[in-house]
Enzyme design. Structure first.
Site, PDB file in Angstrom:
ATOM      1  N   ARG A  69       0.800  -1.227   0.000  1.00  0.00           N
ATOM      2  CA  ARG A  69       0.000   0.000   0.000  1.00  0.00           C
ATOM      3  C   ARG A  69       0.829   1.271   0.000  1.00  0.00           C
ATOM      4  O   ARG A  69       0.575   2.189  -0.777  1.00  0.00           O
ATOM      5  CB  ARG A  69      -0.923   0.041   1.232  1.00  0.00           C
ATOM      6  CG  ARG A  69      -2.197  -0.726   1.075  1.00  0.00           C
ATOM      7  CD  ARG A  69      -2.586  -1.319   2.385  1.00  0.00           C
ATOM      8  NE  ARG A  69      -1.600  -2.333   2.721  1.00  0.00           N
ATOM      9  CZ  ARG A  69      -1.687  -3.610   2.308  1.00  0.00           C
ATOM     10  NH1 ARG A  69      -2.721  -4.005   1.637  1.00  0.00           N
ATOM     11  NH2 ARG A  69      -0.735  -4.476   2.584  1.00  0.00           N
ATOM     12  N   THR A  70       1.794   1.360   0.913  1.00  0.00           N
ATOM     13  CA  THR A  70       2.502   2.635   1.068  1.00  0.00           C
ATOM     14  C   THR A  70       3.264   2.960  -0.215  1.00  0.00           C
ATOM     15  O   THR A  70       3.156   4.072  -0.750  1.00  0.00           O
ATOM     16  CB  THR A  70       3.455   2.574   2.281  1.00  0.00           C
ATOM     17  OG1 THR A  70       2.714   2.090   3.395  1.00  0.00           O
ATOM     18  CG2 THR A  70       4.017   3.938   2.599  1.00  0.00           C
ATOM     19  N   LYS A  78      25.829  -4.428  -1.654  1.00  0.00           N
ATOM     20  CA  LYS A  78      27.298  -4.464  -1.812  1.00  0.00           C
ATOM     21  C   LYS A  78      27.984  -3.825  -0.615  1.00  0.00           C
ATOM     22  O   LYS A  78      29.201  -3.655  -0.615  1.00  0.00           O
ATOM     23  CB  LYS A  78      27.703  -3.704  -3.077  1.00  0.00           C
ATOM     24  CG  LYS A  78      27.086  -4.228  -4.357  1.00  0.00           C
ATOM     25  CD  LYS A  78      27.477  -3.307  -5.527  1.00  0.00           C
ATOM     26  CE  LYS A  78      26.572  -3.510  -6.709  1.00  0.00           C
ATOM     27  NZ  LYS A  78      26.662  -2.390  -7.666  1.00  0.00           N
ATOM     28  N   ARG A  86      11.264   3.746   3.339  1.00  0.00           N
ATOM     29  CA  ARG A  86      10.907   2.756   4.373  1.00  0.00           C
ATOM     30  C   ARG A  86      12.154   1.958   4.706  1.00  0.00           C
ATOM     31  O   ARG A  86      12.876   1.517   3.799  1.00  0.00           O
ATOM     32  CB  ARG A  86       9.806   1.812   3.896  1.00  0.00           C
ATOM     33  CG  ARG A  86       9.600   0.648   4.873  1.00  0.00           C
ATOM     34  CD  ARG A  86       8.380  -0.162   4.587  1.00  0.00           C
ATOM     35  NE  ARG A  86       7.174   0.594   4.865  1.00  0.00           N
ATOM     36  CZ  ARG A  86       5.939   0.083   4.805  1.00  0.00           C
ATOM     37  NH1 ARG A  86       5.768  -1.187   4.458  1.00  0.00           N
ATOM     38  NH2 ARG A  86       4.886   0.820   5.067  1.00  0.00           N
ATOM     39  N   HIS A 113       5.064   5.705  11.576  1.00  0.00           N
ATOM     40  CA  HIS A 113       4.557   5.609  10.198  1.00  0.00           C
ATOM     41  C   HIS A 113       3.636   6.818   9.989  1.00  0.00           C
ATOM     42  O   HIS A 113       2.417   6.696   9.945  1.00  0.00           O
ATOM     43  CB  HIS A 113       3.804   4.293  10.032  1.00  0.00           C
ATOM     44  CG  HIS A 113       3.568   3.862   8.616  1.00  0.00           C
ATOM     45  ND1 HIS A 113       3.652   4.723   7.543  1.00  0.00           N
ATOM     46  CD2 HIS A 113       3.229   2.647   8.098  1.00  0.00           C
ATOM     47  CE1 HIS A 113       3.378   4.047   6.429  1.00  0.00           C
ATOM     48  NE2 HIS A 113       3.128   2.790   6.735  1.00  0.00           N
TER      49      HIS A 113
HETATM   50  N1   CP Z   1      -0.169   0.046   5.841  1.00  0.00           N
HETATM   51  C1   CP Z   1       1.033  -0.279   5.305  1.00  0.00           C
HETATM   52  O1   CP Z   1       2.064   0.273   5.674  1.00  0.00           O
HETATM   53  O2   CP Z   1       0.955  -1.257   4.361  1.00  0.00           O
HETATM   54  P1   CP Z   1       2.179  -1.757   3.470  1.00  0.00           P
HETATM   55  O3   CP Z   1       3.145  -2.447   4.407  1.00  0.00           O
HETATM   56  O4   CP Z   1       1.579  -2.683   2.452  1.00  0.00           O
HETATM   57  O5   CP Z   1       2.817  -0.552   2.851  1.00  0.00           O
END
Ligand code: CP
Length: 302
Positions: A51-52, A80, A101, A129
């Site tokens: 999603r993110t 590497k 991320r 998040h």
């Molecule tokens: N909600 C969320 O962070 O989903 P993903 O891990 O799929 O990005």
């Protein structure tokens, strides 16, 4: 917010949060525009995401911007032995903003300190998040008509759940009452509870999910995250702690919405999906508009 990194939700004031939600509502009316024409956003995912990553990419492309990056550390020079600092300094040469991320708590803050372009934290370990938090707030406001004074239940992995940490901190700005449902091993960390205490708000802790269902406006379900447990045996002990089904929602408030940042494993039975109180897939869609608002405001285009 122009040129300002978004690392923790506590980086944004109440007014800044409300501004993002207002902008997101505008983008929901008109998600396809040329606003980001000529802009390049780097999307660096050192940890899996559906999603993110994809909602950021969709958000940017619908606004006419370009996306570069990688979906796994395996396809970057990190494999590497390249450091995070060198990666960020290199990618900042190619982009106007970096969405990142990373599995390590605090990595987004570190990246923001070394990066010449703004960093947007798309999840750092079990820490924060913030963009998920903003889309959660947008979803709450859209379904409840307000953010103030709601009863919000958080269920599942409150210890390692970065989406929970960010949303609890944000909701202390909106006078929420917190209902915290978890196995004893996965309680909300005291560092996050401190925000609730400092705001002089109430929180209640439970182990039984059935106890909170009749008394909340938002039921925020979360996955017990196998990948965060240092000892796999500890995960085995708690992995089936909660399984929400349709029948359990029978005595819930009429305005209740079930949210979940997703992905889910077994904590929400699929029979809930057809209940009008289930909102998690619409919540994921809201991520596109909210992320358009975040990128546009950081790039100074809104
Ligand atoms: N909600 C969320 O962070 O989903 P993903 O891990 O799929 O990005």
């Amino acid at each position: 917010m122009k040129n300002k990194s978004l690392v923790s939700i506590s980086d944004y004031s109440r007014e800044e949060i409300l501004r993002i939600l207002e902008l997101a509502a505008e983008f929901e009316q008109q998600p396809r525009q040329d606003l980001l024409k000529g802009k390049v956003v780097a999307s660096l995912f050192f940890e899996p995401s559906t999603r993110t990553r994809l909602s950021f990419e969709s958000a940017i492309q619908q606004l006419g911007g370009s996306v570069i990056g990688f979906a796994s550390a395996d396809t970057s020079s990190v494999r590497k032995g390249e450091s995070l600092k060198d990666t960020i300094l290199t990618v900042s040469n190619y982009s106007d903003l970096i969405v990142m991320r990373h599995p390590v708590d605090g990595s987004a803050r570190y990246a923001s300190e070394v990066s010449p372009v703004p960093i947007v934290n798309a999840g750092d370990g079990a820490n924060q998040h913030p963009t998920q938090c903003l889309l959660d707030l947008y979803s709450i406001k859209k379904t409840q008509g307000r953010l103030e004074g709601l009863d919000v239940a958080f269920v599942g992995d409150l210890k390692y759940g970065r989406t929970v940490h960010s949303l609890v901190i944000a909701l202390t700005q909106f006078n929420a009452r917190f209902h915290l449902v978890s196995p004893p091993e996965l309680k909300l960390p005291s560092a996050v509870k401190r925000y609730i205490k400092e705001a002089k708000l109430e929180y209640y802790q439970y182990t039984d999910l059935n106890e909170v269902i009749p008394n909340c406006d938002i039921l925020y379900m979360t996955r017990i995250q196998r990948e965060r447990f240092p000892d796999p045996l500890d995960y085995e002990k708690v992995k089936n702690s909660y399984n929400l089904n349709n029948q359990m929602l029978a005595n819930s408030r009429p305005n209740l919405k079930v949210l979940h940042p997703l992905p889910r494993v077994n904590e929400i039975n699929v029979d809930v999906d057809s209940n009008p109180k289930a909102y998690y897939f619409e919540q994921a869609l809201n991520g596109v508009y909210v992320r358009q608002a975040i990128v546009a405001s950081i790039l100074g285009l809104k």
